[in-house]
Design a protein around this motif. Structure first.
Motif, PDB file in Angstrom:
ATOM      1  N   LYS A  48      28.823 -11.324   6.994  1.00  0.00           N
ATOM      2  CA  LYS A  48      29.234  -9.968   7.334  1.00  0.00           C
ATOM      3  C   LYS A  48      28.589  -8.999   6.350  1.00  0.00           C
ATOM      4  CE  LYS A  48      33.537 -10.527   4.732  1.00  0.00           C
ATOM      5  NZ  LYS A  48      33.114 -11.744   4.092  1.00  0.00           N
ATOM      6  N   ALA A  49      28.575  -7.745   6.709  1.00  0.00           N
ATOM      7  CA  ALA A  49      28.007  -6.713   5.838  1.00  0.00           C
ATOM      8  C   ALA A  49      28.801  -6.679   4.534  1.00  0.00           C
ATOM      9  CB  ALA A  49      28.051  -5.356   6.520  1.00  0.00           C
ATOM     10  N   GLY A  50      28.089  -6.580   3.424  1.00  0.00           N
ATOM     11  CA  GLY A  50      28.732  -6.565   2.112  1.00  0.00           C
ATOM     12  C   GLY A  50      28.641  -7.891   1.379  1.00  0.00           C
ATOM     13  N   ASP A  51      28.260  -8.966   2.081  1.00  0.00           N
ATOM     14  CA  ASP A  51      28.095 -10.269   1.433  1.00  0.00           C
ATOM     15  C   ASP A  51      26.778 -10.304   0.661  1.00  0.00           C
ATOM     16  OD1 ASP A  51      30.436 -11.251   2.472  1.00  0.00           O
ATOM     17  OD2 ASP A  51      29.485 -12.415   4.071  1.00  0.00           O
ATOM     18  N   THR A  52      26.793 -10.935  -0.490  1.00  0.00           N
ATOM     19  CA  THR A  52      25.571 -11.185  -1.247  1.00  0.00           C
ATOM     20  C   THR A  52      25.118 -12.594  -0.919  1.00  0.00           C
ATOM     21  OG1 THR A  52      26.325  -9.732  -3.014  1.00  0.00           O
ATOM     22  CG2 THR A  52      24.548 -11.249  -3.545  1.00  0.00           C
ATOM     23  N   VAL A  53      23.850 -12.740  -0.530  1.00  0.00           N
ATOM     24  CA  VAL A  53      23.336 -14.032  -0.091  1.00  0.00           C
ATOM     25  C   VAL A  53      22.075 -14.408  -0.861  1.00  0.00           C
ATOM     26  CG1 VAL A  53      24.283 -13.868   2.240  1.00  0.00           C
ATOM     27  CG2 VAL A  53      22.016 -12.952   1.781  1.00  0.00           C
ATOM     28  N   ILE A  54      21.805 -15.714  -0.900  1.00  0.00           N
ATOM     29  CA  ILE A  54      20.568 -16.242  -1.452  1.00  0.00           C
ATOM     30  C   ILE A  54      19.808 -16.884  -0.294  1.00  0.00           C
ATOM     31  CG2 ILE A  54      19.519 -17.873  -3.059  1.00  0.00           C
ATOM     32  CD1 ILE A  54      22.017 -17.642  -4.777  1.00  0.00           C
ATOM     33  N   LEU A  55      18.556 -16.494  -0.121  1.00  0.00           N
ATOM     34  CA  LEU A  55      17.729 -17.033   0.950  1.00  0.00           C
ATOM     35  C   LEU A  55      17.000 -18.277   0.464  1.00  0.00           C
ATOM     36  CD1 LEU A  55      16.184 -13.720   2.307  1.00  0.00           C
ATOM     37  CD2 LEU A  55      18.316 -14.811   2.950  1.00  0.00           C
ATOM     38  N   TYR A  56      16.431 -19.047   1.388  1.00  0.00           N
ATOM     39  CA  TYR A  56      15.675 -20.240   1.022  1.00  0.00           C
ATOM     40  C   TYR A  56      14.475 -19.894   0.155  1.00  0.00           C
ATOM     41  CZ  TYR A  56      18.331 -23.382   3.963  1.00  0.00           C
ATOM     42  OH  TYR A  56      19.331 -24.142   4.490  1.00  0.00           O
ATOM     43  N   SER A  57      13.962 -18.674   0.272  1.00  0.00           N
ATOM     44  CA  SER A  57      12.821 -18.251  -0.540  1.00  0.00           C
ATOM     45  C   SER A  57      13.222 -17.927  -1.975  1.00  0.00           C
ATOM     46  CB  SER A  57      12.173 -17.021   0.082  1.00  0.00           C
ATOM     47  OG  SER A  57      13.087 -15.936   0.078  1.00  0.00           O
ATOM     48  N   GLY A  58      14.545 -17.855  -2.231  1.00  0.00           N
ATOM     49  CA  GLY A  58      15.029 -17.523  -3.569  1.00  0.00           C
ATOM     50  C   GLY A  58      15.412 -16.063  -3.711  1.00  0.00           C
ATOM     51  N   LEU A  59      15.181 -15.265  -2.691  1.00  0.00           N
ATOM     52  CA  LEU A  59      15.513 -13.846  -2.714  1.00  0.00           C
ATOM     53  C   LEU A  59      17.020 -13.674  -2.659  1.00  0.00           C
ATOM     54  CD1 LEU A  59      14.162 -10.992  -2.524  1.00  0.00           C
ATOM     55  CD2 LEU A  59      14.636 -11.147  -0.091  1.00  0.00           C
ATOM     56  N   ILE A  60      17.551 -12.785  -3.502  1.00  0.00           N
ATOM     57  CA  ILE A  60      18.978 -12.485  -3.521  1.00  0.00           C
ATOM     58  C   ILE A  60      19.142 -11.060  -3.033  1.00  0.00           C
ATOM     59  CG2 ILE A  60      21.041 -12.250  -4.940  1.00  0.00           C
ATOM     60  CD1 ILE A  60      19.755 -14.241  -6.881  1.00  0.00           C
ATOM     61  N   GLY A  61      20.050 -10.851  -2.092  1.00  0.00           N
ATOM     62  CA  GLY A  61      20.236  -9.509  -1.559  1.00  0.00           C
ATOM     63  C   GLY A  61      21.623  -9.309  -0.998  1.00  0.00           C
ATOM     64  N   LEU A  62      21.948  -8.035  -0.768  1.00  0.00           N
ATOM     65  CA  LEU A  62      23.228  -7.629  -0.211  1.00  0.00           C
ATOM     66  C   LEU A  62      23.022  -7.326   1.264  1.00  0.00           C
ATOM     67  CD1 LEU A  62      26.208  -6.708  -0.840  1.00  0.00           C
ATOM     68  CD2 LEU A  62      25.252  -4.415  -1.078  1.00  0.00           C
ATOM     69  N   ILE A  63      23.849  -7.900   2.129  1.00  0.00           N
ATOM     70  CA  ILE A  63      23.716  -7.659   3.566  1.00  0.00           C
ATOM     71  C   ILE A  63      24.208  -6.247   3.861  1.00  0.00           C
ATOM     72  CG2 ILE A  63      24.443  -8.336   5.874  1.00  0.00           C
ATOM     73  CD1 ILE A  63      24.762 -11.178   4.861  1.00  0.00           C
ATOM     74  N   ILE A  64      23.338  -5.441   4.458  1.00  0.00           N
ATOM     75  CA  ILE A  64      23.686  -4.074   4.831  1.00  0.00           C
ATOM     76  C   ILE A  64      24.122  -4.019   6.287  1.00  0.00           C
ATOM     77  CG2 ILE A  64      22.778  -1.724   5.078  1.00  0.00           C
ATOM     78  CD1 ILE A  64      23.103  -2.652   2.210  1.00  0.00           C
ATOM     79  N   GLU A  65      23.410  -4.758   7.155  1.00  0.00           N
ATOM     80  CA  GLU A  65      23.674  -4.682   8.582  1.00  0.00           C
ATOM     81  C   GLU A  65      23.292  -6.005   9.236  1.00  0.00           C
ATOM     82  OE1 GLU A  65      22.238  -1.837  12.293  1.00  0.00           O
ATOM     83  OE2 GLU A  65      21.423  -1.515  10.303  1.00  0.00           O
ATOM     84  N   ILE A  66      24.050  -6.393  10.256  1.00  0.00           N
ATOM     85  CA  ILE A  66      23.734  -7.595  11.024  1.00  0.00           C
ATOM     86  C   ILE A  66      23.559  -7.193  12.480  1.00  0.00           C
ATOM     87  CG2 ILE A  66      24.581  -9.825  11.824  1.00  0.00           C
ATOM     88  CD1 ILE A  66      25.951 -10.189   9.174  1.00  0.00           C
ATOM     89  N   LYS A  67      22.418  -7.566  13.063  1.00  0.00           N
ATOM     90  CA  LYS A  67      22.111  -7.282  14.473  1.00  0.00           C
ATOM     91  C   LYS A  67      21.747  -8.601  15.146  1.00  0.00           C
ATOM     92  CE  LYS A  67      19.835  -2.946  13.267  1.00  0.00           C
ATOM     93  NZ  LYS A  67      18.552  -2.238  13.295  1.00  0.00           N
ATOM     94  N   GLY A  68      22.669  -9.183  15.868  1.00  0.00           N
ATOM     95  CA  GLY A  68      22.394 -10.442  16.561  1.00  0.00           C
ATOM     96  C   GLY A  68      22.063 -11.548  15.583  1.00  0.00           C
ATOM     97  N   ASP A  69      20.836 -12.068  15.655  1.00  0.00           N
ATOM     98  CA  ASP A  69      20.440 -13.150  14.748  1.00  0.00           C
ATOM     99  C   ASP A  69      19.563 -12.648  13.601  1.00  0.00           C
ATOM    100  OD1 ASP A  69      18.224 -12.614  16.271  1.00  0.00           O
ATOM    101  OD2 ASP A  69      17.573 -14.697  16.376  1.00  0.00           O
ATOM    102  N   THR A  70      19.522 -11.341  13.393  1.00  0.00           N
ATOM    103  CA  THR A  70      18.797 -10.779  12.247  1.00  0.00           C
ATOM    104  C   THR A  70      19.754 -10.001  11.361  1.00  0.00           C
ATOM    105  OG1 THR A  70      18.215  -8.749  13.422  1.00  0.00           O
ATOM    106  CG2 THR A  70      16.640 -10.566  13.527  1.00  0.00           C
ATOM    107  N   MET A  71      19.335  -9.796  10.120  1.00  0.00           N
ATOM    108  CA  MET A  71      20.160  -9.040   9.177  1.00  0.00           C
ATOM    109  C   MET A  71      19.249  -8.200   8.296  1.00  0.00           C
ATOM    110  SD  MET A  71      21.306 -12.051   6.667  1.00  0.00           S
ATOM    111  CE  MET A  71      20.103 -13.222   6.094  1.00  0.00           C
TER     112      MET A  71
END
Length: 116
Positions: A48-71
């Motif tokens: 959901k928006a507001g979650d902090t995630v780590i991607l497989y590439s190692g990038l760390i970011g805050l989810i701003i918006e989710i649209k279907g299968d993209t964020m």
């Protein structure tokens, strides 16, 4: 006629290791893999928006918006917005800000007597 009974028992003995390997593969390989796959799917569907995630590439970011299968992620330090697919999320970072606040509050309560 006695040979047919012995041959049937012998051929069953030949297939027993194969049956045993099938059970081994199911219980120690396939079943745990399905369980891990279900956990990952549940994690990705609960983003959901507001979650902090780590991607497989190692990038760390805050989810701003989710649209279907993209964020859309916001990445520090310059607040760049990047778009990724949901399957690129490796894990959700759990923020322990409540525990950090309690620790800081405890440190403030300690007073040192310097008038000796």
């Amino acid at each position: 006629m006695a040979n047919t009974g012995a041959n049937a028992a012998g051929s069953l003995g030949m297939f027993f290791p194969l049956i045993l390997m099938g059970f081994f593969l199911y219980f120690f390989v396939m079943k745990p893999q399905k369980k891990r796959q279900k956990e990952v799917m549940d994690m990705r569907s609960s983003l959901k928006a507001g979650d902090t995630v780590i991607l497989y590439s190692g990038l760390i970011g805050l989810i701003i918006e989710i649209k279907g299968d993209t964020m859309v992620l916001e990445c520090a330090p310059d607040n760049t917005h990047l778009t990724f697919k949901n399957w690129s999320v490796r894990e959700v970072v759990i923020n322990d800000t409540d525990e950090d606040d309690e620790i800081e509050d405890d440190d403030e309560d300690i007073e040192i007597d310097e008038e000796k």
